[in-house]
Design a protein around this motif. Structure first.
Motif, PDB file in Angstrom:
ATOM      1  N   VAL A  13      54.358  23.848  12.814  1.00  0.00           N
ATOM      2  CA  VAL A  13      53.792  25.404  12.709  1.00  0.00           C
ATOM      3  C   VAL A  13      53.703  25.480  11.278  1.00  0.00           C
ATOM      4  CG1 VAL A  13      52.660  27.727  12.810  1.00  0.00           C
ATOM      5  CG2 VAL A  13      53.544  26.277  14.640  1.00  0.00           C
ATOM      6  N   ASN A  17      47.536  23.022  12.723  1.00  0.00           N
ATOM      7  CA  ASN A  17      46.203  24.196  12.005  1.00  0.00           C
ATOM      8  C   ASN A  17      45.139  23.314  10.972  1.00  0.00           C
ATOM      9  OD1 ASN A  17      44.880  26.494  10.640  1.00  0.00           O
ATOM     10  ND2 ASN A  17      46.021  26.295   9.402  1.00  0.00           N
ATOM     11  N   VAL A  77      27.602  27.682   4.872  1.00  0.00           N
ATOM     12  CA  VAL A  77      27.226  29.311   4.942  1.00  0.00           C
ATOM     13  C   VAL A  77      28.877  29.892   4.362  1.00  0.00           C
ATOM     14  CG1 VAL A  77      26.780  31.115   4.614  1.00  0.00           C
ATOM     15  CG2 VAL A  77      25.093  29.783   5.413  1.00  0.00           C
ATOM     16  N   ILE A  78      29.020  29.980   3.077  1.00  0.00           N
ATOM     17  CA  ILE A  78      30.225  30.909   3.238  1.00  0.00           C
ATOM     18  C   ILE A  78      30.047  32.354   3.283  1.00  0.00           C
ATOM     19  CG2 ILE A  78      32.579  31.424   1.414  1.00  0.00           C
ATOM     20  CD1 ILE A  78      32.066  28.271   0.737  1.00  0.00           C
ATOM     21  N   LYS A 138      23.203  32.371   9.177  1.00  0.00           N
ATOM     22  CA  LYS A 138      25.226  32.032   9.948  1.00  0.00           C
ATOM     23  C   LYS A 138      25.169  30.778  11.014  1.00  0.00           C
ATOM     24  CE  LYS A 138      28.519  35.631   8.577  1.00  0.00           C
ATOM     25  NZ  LYS A 138      29.268  37.146   8.392  1.00  0.00           N
ATOM     26  N   SER A 169      23.405  28.099   9.506  1.00  0.00           N
ATOM     27  CA  SER A 169      25.009  26.644   8.569  1.00  0.00           C
ATOM     28  C   SER A 169      25.690  25.365  10.205  1.00  0.00           C
ATOM     29  CB  SER A 169      26.003  27.343   8.653  1.00  0.00           C
ATOM     30  OG  SER A 169      26.641  27.087   8.167  1.00  0.00           O
ATOM     31  N   SER A 213      30.081  26.933  14.185  1.00  0.00           N
ATOM     32  CA  SER A 213      30.760  26.310  12.946  1.00  0.00           C
ATOM     33  C   SER A 213      30.925  27.504  12.006  1.00  0.00           C
ATOM     34  CB  SER A 213      29.520  25.267  12.563  1.00  0.00           C
ATOM     35  OG  SER A 213      28.100  25.581  12.418  1.00  0.00           O
ATOM     36  N   SER A 214      29.996  28.726  12.171  1.00  0.00           N
ATOM     37  CA  SER A 214      29.364  29.112  10.625  1.00  0.00           C
ATOM     38  C   SER A 214      30.951  30.338  11.235  1.00  0.00           C
ATOM     39  CB  SER A 214      28.803  29.816  10.461  1.00  0.00           C
ATOM     40  OG  SER A 214      28.239  30.580  12.012  1.00  0.00           O
ATOM     41  N   SER A 218      34.532  29.805   9.306  1.00  0.00           N
ATOM     42  CA  SER A 218      34.615  28.953   7.590  1.00  0.00           C
ATOM     43  C   SER A 218      34.398  30.748   6.998  1.00  0.00           C
ATOM     44  CB  SER A 218      33.492  28.072   7.081  1.00  0.00           C
ATOM     45  OG  SER A 218      32.744  28.755   7.632  1.00  0.00           O
ATOM     46  N   PRO A 219      33.928  31.799   6.690  1.00  0.00           N
ATOM     47  CA  PRO A 219      33.313  32.824   6.274  1.00  0.00           C
ATOM     48  C   PRO A 219      34.373  33.784   6.337  1.00  0.00           C
ATOM     49  CG  PRO A 219      32.238  32.936   8.431  1.00  0.00           C
ATOM     50  CD  PRO A 219      33.219  31.634   8.396  1.00  0.00           C
ATOM     51  N   GLU A 258      39.575  33.535   2.957  1.00  0.00           N
ATOM     52  CA  GLU A 258      40.298  32.044   2.813  1.00  0.00           C
ATOM     53  C   GLU A 258      41.527  32.297   2.402  1.00  0.00           C
ATOM     54  OE1 GLU A 258      37.783  30.426  -0.991  1.00  0.00           O
ATOM     55  OE2 GLU A 258      35.891  31.757   0.396  1.00  0.00           O
ATOM     56  N   SER A 259      42.429  33.119   2.269  1.00  0.00           N
ATOM     57  CA  SER A 259      44.395  32.915   1.862  1.00  0.00           C
ATOM     58  C   SER A 259      44.495  32.824   2.819  1.00  0.00           C
ATOM     59  CB  SER A 259      44.610  34.788   1.719  1.00  0.00           C
ATOM     60  OG  SER A 259      44.010  35.428   2.660  1.00  0.00           O
ATOM     61  N   LEU A 283      44.117  32.514   6.513  1.00  0.00           N
ATOM     62  CA  LEU A 283      44.418  31.829   7.276  1.00  0.00           C
ATOM     63  C   LEU A 283      45.014  30.450   8.589  1.00  0.00           C
ATOM     64  CD1 LEU A 283      40.467  31.844   8.734  1.00  0.00           C
ATOM     65  CD2 LEU A 283      42.485  33.518   9.821  1.00  0.00           C
ATOM     66  N   SER A 284      46.522  30.434   8.302  1.00  0.00           N
ATOM     67  CA  SER A 284      47.322  29.265   8.788  1.00  0.00           C
ATOM     68  C   SER A 284      47.531  30.391  10.164  1.00  0.00           C
ATOM     69  CB  SER A 284      48.680  29.310   7.730  1.00  0.00           C
ATOM     70  OG  SER A 284      49.044  30.155   7.134  1.00  0.00           O
ATOM     71  N   ILE A 285      48.524  29.676  10.656  1.00  0.00           N
ATOM     72  CA  ILE A 285      49.310  30.350  11.868  1.00  0.00           C
ATOM     73  C   ILE A 285      50.214  31.547  11.656  1.00  0.00           C
ATOM     74  CG2 ILE A 285      50.854  29.414  14.164  1.00  0.00           C
ATOM     75  CD1 ILE A 285      48.858  27.403  14.751  1.00  0.00           C
ATOM     76  N   GLN A 334      29.636  47.948   7.861  1.00  0.00           N
ATOM     77  CA  GLN A 334      29.261  46.214   8.131  1.00  0.00           C
ATOM     78  C   GLN A 334      30.380  45.794   8.897  1.00  0.00           C
ATOM     79  OE1 GLN A 334      26.999  43.786   6.584  1.00  0.00           O
ATOM     80  NE2 GLN A 334      25.276  45.945   6.639  1.00  0.00           N
ATOM     81  N   VAL A 335      30.207  45.563  10.324  1.00  0.00           N
ATOM     82  CA  VAL A 335      30.446  44.079  10.807  1.00  0.00           C
ATOM     83  C   VAL A 335      30.197  42.807  10.798  1.00  0.00           C
ATOM     84  CG1 VAL A 335      31.710  43.891  13.019  1.00  0.00           C
ATOM     85  CG2 VAL A 335      31.588  45.734  12.224  1.00  0.00           C
ATOM     86  N   THR A 336      31.363  41.954  10.253  1.00  0.00           N
ATOM     87  CA  THR A 336      30.385  40.251  10.434  1.00  0.00           C
ATOM     88  C   THR A 336      32.001  39.825  10.978  1.00  0.00           C
ATOM     89  OG1 THR A 336      32.041  40.245   8.022  1.00  0.00           O
ATOM     90  CG2 THR A 336      30.104  40.757   8.186  1.00  0.00           C
ATOM     91  N   ILE A 337      31.804  38.517  11.074  1.00  0.00           N
ATOM     92  CA  ILE A 337      32.669  37.584  12.115  1.00  0.00           C
ATOM     93  C   ILE A 337      34.287  37.605  11.596  1.00  0.00           C
ATOM     94  CG2 ILE A 337      32.459  35.763  11.099  1.00  0.00           C
ATOM     95  CD1 ILE A 337      32.721  36.208  14.919  1.00  0.00           C
TER      96      ILE A 337
END
Lengths: 347, 234
Positions: free
Chosen positions: A29, A35, A296-297, A319, A322, B2-3, B6-7, B10-11, B13-15, B169-172
């Motif tokens: 982990v 992951n 898309v990021i 999205k 993407s 798929s999206s 990813s968005p 980015e910091s 997201l590891s378990i 604003q709510v995003t995934i």
């Protein structure tokens, strides 16, 4: 006793087994083996890709190229002129030097001639003196013979003659000594003159060497300076060329993006579902940040349509669409990882 | 989808990052589940080895018993401190009672058989108790830890929705980390439960088998006693 020992051993074995299993899982982990999703690193500076017509771009490019060309020409001409001037200078100096040398040579020749003449004169004088001496000797011999004859006849006369002779000899000696002195004096003078001349020549030589050295130094300096100027020019040209290349890539990227804009819009519209409450003909400006493969990021609404549901539906559509069909050339990615797109499905 | 992954941020997201970011209650749930997993695996290994030992003892003892040796010799051999386990315990209980009854004069046959049977039953129930120790713990872990994990998940999702309610604003990306972090609790619950359930089923079955074996042996021994008594009476 043995039973309790075995129990303790069993207990330790079980504990080790358990901890090993859990340690392994925790290790996995921590080091992210479970992951899998790879993170997208978006690098480079984002540009606001605004659509620009190709003609404008070309004009700009040409202008820039012309400017660069002119600058180049000017600088080259300057360098050529400088070179010419220097060559002229050098030639003039050469001529001057040649004239000086000629003069010096003539002077030398004249001096040598003088010297030779003097020497010849001296020689003649010496010869004359020798002849005179010979003549004198002959006269003395005659005298001696006469005296001998007289001796036999008269002692007194002889004595007188002797005395006379002695006198004459003394006089002769005196004369010879005077001549010798004179000669020595002349020789000394000559030597001194020669010495003087030699010294003069050395001085001249030294001066000439010094001059030459100075000249060379000056030349070297000038050459170095010229080289430096040339290098600088080259560097400036290279920098400008690079800038130009970047601008060109940027423009190409923008063009490619423009070419792909239709496809991108179509992809987004395919994934778009009209919210039930929205009017027809709404338009929203979106800013997209994409990964190199088109994923898309980030989506940001720069200019809202005024209808939050429409905006959200557009965002969701992007999205869903993407990865987007952006130009795949990796050269362009740096310039189009962030771009704006106008979403207007009803036009 | 798929999206979807990813968005987000980015910091971290590891378990591990998610676990560290979770709320204290979810963290406590995760800790409990982790400890439960550790203890249940410990039990599993202990049970495994003890069942293996009981089986081996039963095999050895039965082989020796049915090869027709002297009862007293077998008794001497198996009454040592280090081997007195499993089926041997049952035999010893019966044989001791038999000897005691034989020494008495006024004991009729049925009383003797009854006495031997009773004392063996006591030994048997003690053995069954041995076999089933800790099995209930495995059963508890197997049935409870999914619920505990689910509780952590529900709590985490609840919290992330509460946070969501305050945002315009709510995003995934704003929802995903909270839910992912909450789902880890369920994953851990299942991770603890699955081996525990498997082990429980296996060991319950093994215990049943051994119990049957002990009972069969007991009946056989009683019948032998019955026969001997008859021969002595005659």
């Amino acid at each position: 006793m043995r039973q309790t020992l075995r129990r303790i051993f069993d207990w330790i074995r079980s504990a080790t087994f358990t901890l090993a299993i859990h340690g392994l899982i925790v290790f996995f982990v921590v080091f992210g083996i479970f992951n899998s999703p790879e993170k997208i690193k978006a690098g480079g500076k984002p540009i606001q890709a605004v659509v620009v017509s190709q003609k404008q771009l070309d004009d700009k490019k040409e202008e820039k190229a012309q400017k660069v060309e002119e600058l180049k020409k000017k600088q080259q001409e300057e360098i050529l002129e400088q070179k010419k001037k220097e060559e002229k200078k050098i030639e003039e100096e050469k001529k001057k030097q040649l004239a000086i040398q000629k003069k010096e040579e003539e002077k030398k020749k004249a001096e040598e001639k003088k010297k030779q003449e003097e020497l010849e004169k001296k020689k003649k004088e010496q010869e004359k003196k020798e002849q005179e001496a010979l003549k004198l000797k002959k006269a003395e011999e005659e005298k001696k013979e006469l005296e001998k004859k007289k001796k036999e006849k008269e002692l007194e006369e002889k004595k007188i003659a002797d005395e006379k002779k002695k006198k004459a000899e003394a006089e002769k000696k005196k004369k010879e000594e005077a001549e010798k002195k004179k000669k020595e004096e002349e020789q000394r003078k000559k030597r001194e003159e020669e010495e003087k001349k030699r010294k003069e020549e050395e001085r001249k030589k030294k001066e000439a060497a010094e001059k030459k050295r100075k000249e060379e130094e000056r030349k070297k300096k000038e050459a170095a300076e010229r080289k430096r100027a040339e290098d600088e020019l080259q560097q400036r040209l290279a920098a400008e060329r690079q800038q130009q290349e970047v601008a060109q890539t940027q423009a190409e990227a923008a063009n490619a993006l423009q070419a792909a804009a239709g496809r991108i819009k179509a992809a987004i519209e395919d994934n778009w579902r009209r919210p039930g409450t929205s009017r027809v003909g709404l338009t929203t400006l979106l800013q997209l940040k994409v990964a190199p493969n088109g994923d898309v990021i980030r989506v940001k609404i720069i200019r809202s349509s005024g209808d939050p549901f429409f905006d959200q539906s557009a965002e969701i559509a992007v999205k869903k669409a993407s990865p987007l069909p952006i130009p795949t050339n990796p050269k362009y990615y740096e310039y189009l990882n962030e771009f704006n797109i106008e979403f207007n499905p009803d036009e | 989808m798929s999206s979807g992954n990813s968005p987000s941020a980015e910091s971290s997201l590891s378990i591990l990052g998610l676990i560290a970011d979770a709320s204290w209650l979810v963290q406590a749930v995760m800790l409990i589940l982790f400890l439960a997993s550790i203890v249940s695996w410990f039990m599993i290994d202990r049970k495994r080895s003890s069942f293996k030992r009981y089986r081996n003892i039963a095999d050895d003892f039965e082989e020796e018993f049915w090869s027709g040796g002297e009862m007293s010799r077998i008794y001497k051999k198996w009454s040592g401190d280090d081997v007195q386990e499993g089926i041997a315990n049952i035999f010893i209980g019966g044989y001791k009672e038999f000897n005691r009854l034989v020494k008495k004069d006024n004991v009729n046959r049925s009383d003797m058989v009854d006495g031997v049977h009773r004392s063996m039953r006591v030994a048997l129930s003690r053995e069954i108790d041995h076999l089933e120790t800790n099995l209930s713990f495995l059963a508890t872990v197997g049935s409870i830890s999914p619920y505990v994990g689910l509780f952590g998940t529900v709590w985490g999702i609840m919290n992330s929705f509460i946070d969501l309610g305050t945002q315009q604003q709510v995003t995934i990306a704003t929802v995903a980390p909270g839910i992912a972090e909450a789902l880890i609790a369920t994953a851990m619950g299942l991770f603890a439960a699955i081996p525990a359930v498997i082990a429980y089923n296996r060991f319950a079955h093994a215990a049943e088998k051994l119990t049957t074996r002990y009972e069969v042996f007991m009946e056989e021994f009683v019948s032998i006693v019955n026969r001997q008594d008859v021969s002595r009476d005659v």
